[in-house]
Design a protein around this motif. Structure first.
Motif, PDB file in Angstrom:
ATOM      1  N   ASP A 248      -3.524  -4.877   1.884  1.00 57.32           N
ATOM      2  CA  ASP A 248      -2.471  -5.849   1.549  1.00 57.32           C
ATOM      3  C   ASP A 248      -1.132  -5.437   2.160  1.00 57.32           C
ATOM      4  N   GLY A 249      -1.190  -4.963   3.406  1.00 55.48           N
ATOM      5  CA  GLY A 249       0.017  -4.589   4.128  1.00 55.48           C
ATOM      6  C   GLY A 249       0.595  -3.239   3.775  1.00 55.48           C
ATOM      7  N   GLN A 250      -0.037  -2.496   2.889  1.00 57.40           N
ATOM      8  CA  GLN A 250       0.474  -1.189   2.463  1.00 57.40           C
ATOM      9  C   GLN A 250      -0.322  -0.072   3.132  1.00 57.40           C
ATOM     10  N   ASP A 251       0.369   0.816   3.828  1.00 58.67           N
ATOM     11  CA  ASP A 251      -0.259   1.960   4.488  1.00 58.67           C
ATOM     12  C   ASP A 251      -0.792   2.900   3.408  1.00 58.67           C
ATOM     13  N   ILE A 252      -2.092   3.139   3.415  1.00 52.60           N
ATOM     14  CA  ILE A 252      -2.686   3.940   2.336  1.00 52.60           C
ATOM     15  C   ILE A 252      -2.223   5.396   2.374  1.00 52.60           C
ATOM     16  N   SER A 253      -1.679   5.855   3.497  1.00 53.64           N
ATOM     17  CA  SER A 253      -1.174   7.224   3.562  1.00 53.64           C
ATOM     18  C   SER A 253       0.160   7.374   2.835  1.00 53.64           C
ATOM     19  N   LYS A 254       0.762   6.236   2.460  1.00 53.26           N
ATOM     20  CA  LYS A 254       2.075   6.270   1.816  1.00 53.26           C
ATOM     21  C   LYS A 254       2.010   5.931   0.334  1.00 53.26           C
ATOM     22  N   VAL A 255       0.806   5.740  -0.195  1.00 52.40           N
ATOM     23  CA  VAL A 255       0.654   5.443  -1.623  1.00 52.40           C
ATOM     24  C   VAL A 255      -0.070   6.610  -2.289  1.00 52.40           C
ATOM     25  N   THR A 256      -0.073   6.636  -3.611  1.00 54.30           N
ATOM     26  CA  THR A 256      -0.748   7.722  -4.324  1.00 54.30           C
ATOM     27  C   THR A 256      -2.262   7.568  -4.209  1.00 54.30           C
ATOM     28  N   GLN A 257      -2.929   8.708  -4.084  1.00 52.37           N
ATOM     29  CA  GLN A 257      -4.383   8.685  -3.937  1.00 52.37           C
ATOM     30  C   GLN A 257      -5.061   8.114  -5.182  1.00 52.37           C
TER      31      GLN A 257
END
Length: 620
Positions: A421-430
């Motif tokens: 949904d447009g969010q880089d998964i490397s920049k969110v909490t695991q």
């Protein structure tokens, strides 16, 4: 009283654990935070008790002198107040000080201190990367956690206790001897030089063997645990003797370090005995000679000989504690090698929870090679639209499972990025990322807990009604009702054994499916989700899986192409790249790799490409 002291030090500190230092001193100091006030107060009390003990020896010498010269009729009148004061110290002051020291040491520190270390290390290791756990035995990691926690405690406590007690005690002894005659100090000083030389020679060697012993112990434990964890494989191949030999090799390595350690200890204590005997003879002869020359009193002779005998016993205690100290140092140094490692996959500072509204997934020119220069995933781009059902197809080793692991962020990309949904998964909490993804794998392992706990693992706050509905939809209600364990627990309360060993593959798979159904995440990954099921149960669950897929973005991997042929789109991978996309009918008509795989299937399974499979296994 006991509970008050037990509550002084929190065994489960709430602070988020960070990577510990790699140096011995830094590592020990890092895990001693919070315990210092209690260790320091206990150390001060030990020093006071040591001074009192030496003072009592001196007082006993004074009593001998008083008795040898005093008038029996006036003795109590002249010396009675001194005796009463000594009795007060012995009966009141010393016991109270020792009581407080013991409460601080035994109730506050001894249990809580290592538990704090275990708690912090365990939480730190739980967030280690998948690579970390692939490179180590689970039993070996657990052993190092337990060993290291106790070793850090013993290093700090023994170091403070021994060095403090000995330094205070020895200085007090020298002062007491010197007050009688300065020459009585000389044998003690010579003995001290010899004692330090023994420590300097033997202790580092014991420490080195201790480090090797700690590593050998964890290796031995890891080998034994590995055999138990894979007992079915051991029995299937009739390799009990082979596993016994494998464990014996580890045990032999451990016992060899024990032999070397005990040889050093034997030589050390023999030499220490000779040194102590020489001290006793020297001090006794010197004190008697001084008494004959009327330079010291008979009480002084009694005191110095008594102190030497006390030092004799204490020197063995100190040497044993010091050898144990360096063995613990070796254990901690060995543990540092496994604990003080950076997490390869970390949340970025300030990372926020991911928000998934539609479930659109984008792989943008991603590359991943397990640290190697090439292979596995090469410049792969793929878009999975919201609510789309996509099947991943390819030979073994094509990179399908790796792609899924990258989406789950078990590994970090080496190039490109993945967006949800447009969010880089490397920049969110695991944690928030994985909370939005449900996954059923081919090799399902369950926790050694009850069926109820295993299903609720998908959603701990779910009600019993929700759990029962998930189990019903997974076609698991009937067999769960018939379950029991050796402790008499039945149904949903029955425990499933380590990794679910008490259940069949199909039963484990159905519990795993129920767990994911209960989780109800917006993104669903199926990796051979029904491969362990018989045809009748598979057909029943497949219908429920289709129901579960409704409104979700789905990525499915299957070697049995018939199970994913009805997907919205099939993505064919080969050597880490997407080479074909389309519906089943379109890909068959195209006559490419998918058509070849479909035609070559025997019984619905893909052919096995050994070369590419070995490449992926070597990489992973």
């Amino acid at each position: 009283m006991f509970r008050w002291f037990e509550k002084r030090l929190d065994p489960f500190p709430p602070q988020e654990p960070v990577e510990p230092p790699k140096t011995l001193i830094g590592f020990c100091l890092h895990y001693t935070k919070g315990a210092w006030p209690y260790i320091i107060v206990s150390t001060v009390l030990s020093a006071m008790l040591a001074v009192i003990e030496v003072w009592l020896f001196g007082f006993m010498g004074s009593i001998v002198d008083w008795l040898s010269n005093a008038n029996r009729e006036t003795f109590l009148q002249t010396e009675g107040w001194k005796l009463a004061g000594m009795a007060c110290v012995v009966l009141l002051v010393s016991p109270v000080l020792d009581l407080v020291r013991q409460l601080l040491t035994q109730q506050t520190v001894m249990g809580n201190y290592p538990m704090r270390i275990r708690w912090q290390v365990h939480r730190y290791l739980l967030k280690q990367s998948m690579t970390f756990y692939q490179d180590e035995f689970a039993g070996r990691i657990a052993t190092k956690l337990m060993q290291t926690a106790l070793a850090v405690r013993d290093i700090i406590i023994k170091l403070f206790e021994v060095m403090n007690y000995v330094s205070i005690y020895f200085i007090s002894v020298l002062v007491l001897m010197g007050s009688a005659d300065w020459r009585l100090m000389m044998p003690m000083l010579v003995w001290l030089v010899g004692y330090v030389l023994l420590l300097r020679y033997f202790i580092p060697r014991l420490g080195k063997v201790g480090q090797e012993q700690a590593d050998a112990r964890s290796t031995m434990t890891g080998r034994i645990a590995d055999s138990y964890s894979n007992i079915q494989t051991v029995k299937l191949f009739s390799h009990a003797r082979r596993e016994a030999a494998y464990a014996r090799d580890g045990m032999s390595g451990f016992i060899d370090t024990v032999y070397r350690s005990m040889r050093l200890v034997t030589v050390l204590f023999v030499l220490l005995g000779v040194l102590n005997a020489a001290l006793l003879v020297a001090v006794s002869a010197l004190s008697i000679w001084l008494w004959l020359g009327q330079l010291v009193s008979i009480g002084a002779v009694a005191v110095v000989i008594g102190l030497v005998l006390r030092m004799w016993g204490m020197s063995h205690w100190v040497m044993w504690e010091m050898s144990g100290l360096f063995e613990n140092i070796g254990t901690v140094q060995d543990g540092i090698g496994s604990i003080s490692l950076p997490r390869l996959v970390e949340d970025r500072p300030g990372a926020k929870d991911i928000v998934v509204n539609s479930g659109n997934i984008e792989f943008e020119a991603i590359g991943f090679h397990y640290g190697k220069r090439k292979g596995v995933i090469e410049d792969l781009s793929l878009v999975v639209r919201p609510g789309e059902k996509v099947g991943l197809v390819g030979r073994s080793g094509a990179g399908k499972s790796t792609l899924v692991n990258l989406l789950l962020r078990f590994y970090d990309l080496e190039s490109g990025r993945i967006l949800i949904d447009g969010q880089d998964i490397s920049k969110v909490t695991q944690d928030s990322l994985r909370a939005k993804i449900g996954m059923v794998t081919q090799d399902t392992s369950l926790l050694h807990r009850s069926v109820r706990e295993n299903i609720l693992y998908g959603r701990p706050d779910a009600t019993d009604e929700m759990m029962l509905e998930a189990a019903r939809r997974a076609e698991a209600i009937d067999f769960i009702a018939a379950l029991s364990d050796p402790k008499g627990r039945r149904g949903f309360d029955a425990h499933v054994g380590e990794r679910g060993v008490k259940l069949s593959g199909g039963q484990r798979q159905r519990i795993a499916v129920a767990r994911v159904m209960l989780k109800d995440a917006p993104i669903l990954i199926l990796d051979e989700a029904t491969s362990a099921l018989d045809s009748e149960v598979e057909a029943a669950i497949q219908e429920n899986l289709y129901r579960l897929m409704e409104g979700k973005t789905v990525i499915a991997i299957a070697h049995r192409l018939s199970t994913i042929a009805a997907m919205d789109r099939l993505v064919v991978m080969d050597k880490g790249r997407v080479i074909e996309e389309g519906t089943h009918d379109a890909l068959v008509a195209k006559g490419g790799l998918y058509a070849q795989l479909w035609q070559r299937q025997s019984g619905g399974f893909l052919p096995h490409d050994e070369t590419t499979d070995l490449v992926e296994q070597a990489a992973e």
